[in-house]
Design a protein around this motif. Structure first.
Motif, PDB file in Angstrom:
ATOM      1  N   ASN A  14       0.839  -1.205   0.000  1.00 51.27           N
ATOM      2  CA  ASN A  14       0.000   0.000   0.000  1.00 51.27           C
ATOM      3  C   ASN A  14       0.875   1.256   0.000  1.00 51.27           C
ATOM      4  O   ASN A  14       0.651   2.184  -0.788  1.00 51.27           O
ATOM      5  N   ALA A  46      -1.312   5.209  -6.601  1.00 47.58           N
ATOM      6  CA  ALA A  46      -2.556   5.227  -5.843  1.00 47.58           C
ATOM      7  C   ALA A  46      -2.569   6.476  -4.972  1.00 47.58           C
ATOM      8  O   ALA A  46      -1.539   7.077  -4.704  1.00 47.58           O
ATOM      9  N   SER A  47      -3.771   6.857  -4.548  1.00 45.91           N
ATOM     10  CA  SER A  47      -3.903   7.993  -3.642  1.00 45.91           C
ATOM     11  C   SER A  47      -4.507   7.520  -2.325  1.00 45.91           C
ATOM     12  O   SER A  47      -5.118   6.458  -2.255  1.00 45.91           O
ATOM     13  N   VAL A  48      -4.357   8.324  -1.300  1.00 45.77           N
ATOM     14  CA  VAL A  48      -4.845   7.964   0.033  1.00 45.77           C
ATOM     15  C   VAL A  48      -6.352   8.181   0.083  1.00 45.77           C
ATOM     16  O   VAL A  48      -6.858   9.237  -0.313  1.00 45.77           O
ATOM     17  N   LYS A  49      -7.048   7.180   0.576  1.00 47.64           N
ATOM     18  CA  LYS A  49      -8.503   7.244   0.726  1.00 47.64           C
ATOM     19  C   LYS A  49      -8.816   7.844   2.086  1.00 47.64           C
ATOM     20  O   LYS A  49      -8.251   7.442   3.098  1.00 47.64           O
ATOM     21  N   SER A  50      -9.723   8.801   2.116  1.00 48.53           N
ATOM     22  CA  SER A  50     -10.046   9.440   3.395  1.00 48.53           C
ATOM     23  C   SER A  50     -10.864   8.496   4.273  1.00 48.53           C
ATOM     24  O   SER A  50     -11.687   7.734   3.783  1.00 48.53           O
ATOM     25  N   GLN A  51     -10.590   8.553   5.568  1.00 43.82           N
ATOM     26  CA  GLN A  51     -11.261   7.711   6.556  1.00 43.82           C
ATOM     27  C   GLN A  51     -12.098   8.602   7.465  1.00 43.82           C
ATOM     28  O   GLN A  51     -11.627   9.658   7.906  1.00 43.82           O
ATOM     29  N   LYS A  52     -13.319   8.168   7.779  1.00 45.30           N
ATOM     30  CA  LYS A  52     -14.195   8.975   8.634  1.00 45.30           C
ATOM     31  C   LYS A  52     -13.716   8.986  10.082  1.00 45.30           C
ATOM     32  O   LYS A  52     -13.534  10.034  10.676  1.00 45.30           O
ATOM     33  N   GLU A  81      -0.112   9.536   3.937  1.00 43.92           N
ATOM     34  CA  GLU A  81      -0.241  10.920   3.491  1.00 43.92           C
ATOM     35  C   GLU A  81       1.120  11.567   3.256  1.00 43.92           C
ATOM     36  O   GLU A  81       1.286  12.374   2.340  1.00 43.92           O
ATOM     37  N   GLN A  98       2.300  10.265  -0.009  1.00 38.71           N
ATOM     38  CA  GLN A  98       1.555  10.918  -1.086  1.00 38.71           C
ATOM     39  C   GLN A  98       2.068  12.326  -1.329  1.00 38.71           C
ATOM     40  O   GLN A  98       2.221  12.753  -2.482  1.00 38.71           O
TER      41      GLN A  98
END
Length: 169
Positions: free
Chosen positions: A7, A16-22, A36, A39
């Motif tokens: 990853n 790939a880019s970082v997926k935001s987490q709630k 991050e 990235q």
């Protein structure tokens, strides 16, 4: 050797880019900070998707944006490079055209010419699918169009598939 975090490598190379987490957990939050940072470095170095030019592909679907008969006529009996994306059963595949021109990235269903495999729920149906999965799936191959099968919902191109190693049976 130290194990590599795939990853992190994908993000660091700009693939790939970082997926935001709630609401990440404490362990996840630490890893997200690391992702991050990777990235940000990839963006600053203009790597991969952050390179500026980017790869823009407009995929066209058979039956929706073009007629399969047009694709067959465009090919004109010559061998065309396609990428086998999905194997429905042993003789029907979802493909994308790789050759440059009017139909580059066109997506269509291919039926092998002159053969038919059993349905997946019939005897040897899964064997036929597995045979093809091992030899054709996710590969770039040459095909020759020989015609089409009319269908209002999912038009099908009938083709001969040319494997680079010749007869794979």
């Amino acid at each position: 050797d130290k194990p590599v975090n795939v990853n992190l490598q994908c993000v660091a190379l700009g693939h790939a880019s970082v997926k935001s987490q709630k609401s990440p957990s404490a362990n996840e939050e630490e890893f997200i900070i690391e992702l991050e940072a990777a990235q940000a470095t990839a963006k600053a170095s203009m790597l991969g998707v952050w390179g500026g030019a980017g790869i823009v592909r407009k995929q066209r679907q058979a039956g929706e944006q073009f007629n399969v008969d047009e694709l067959v006529a465009w090919a004109g009996g010559r061998q065309i490079s396609v990428f086998i994306e999905h194997n429905f059963d042993g003789t029907r595949y979802r493909c994308s055209v790789l050759d440059e021109g009017e139909f580059e990235h066109a997506s269509f269903t291919l039926q092998l010419a002159g053969v038919q495999s059993p349905r997946l729920d019939a005897d040897f149906g899964t064997h036929a699918k597995q045979f093809v999965d091992l030899r054709l799936l996710n590969r770039t191959l040459k095909v020759t169009f020989v015609g089409s099968l009319p269908s209002p919902s999912n038009p099908v191109a009938v083709c001969v598939v040319h494997h680079p190693r010749g007869n794979i049976g």
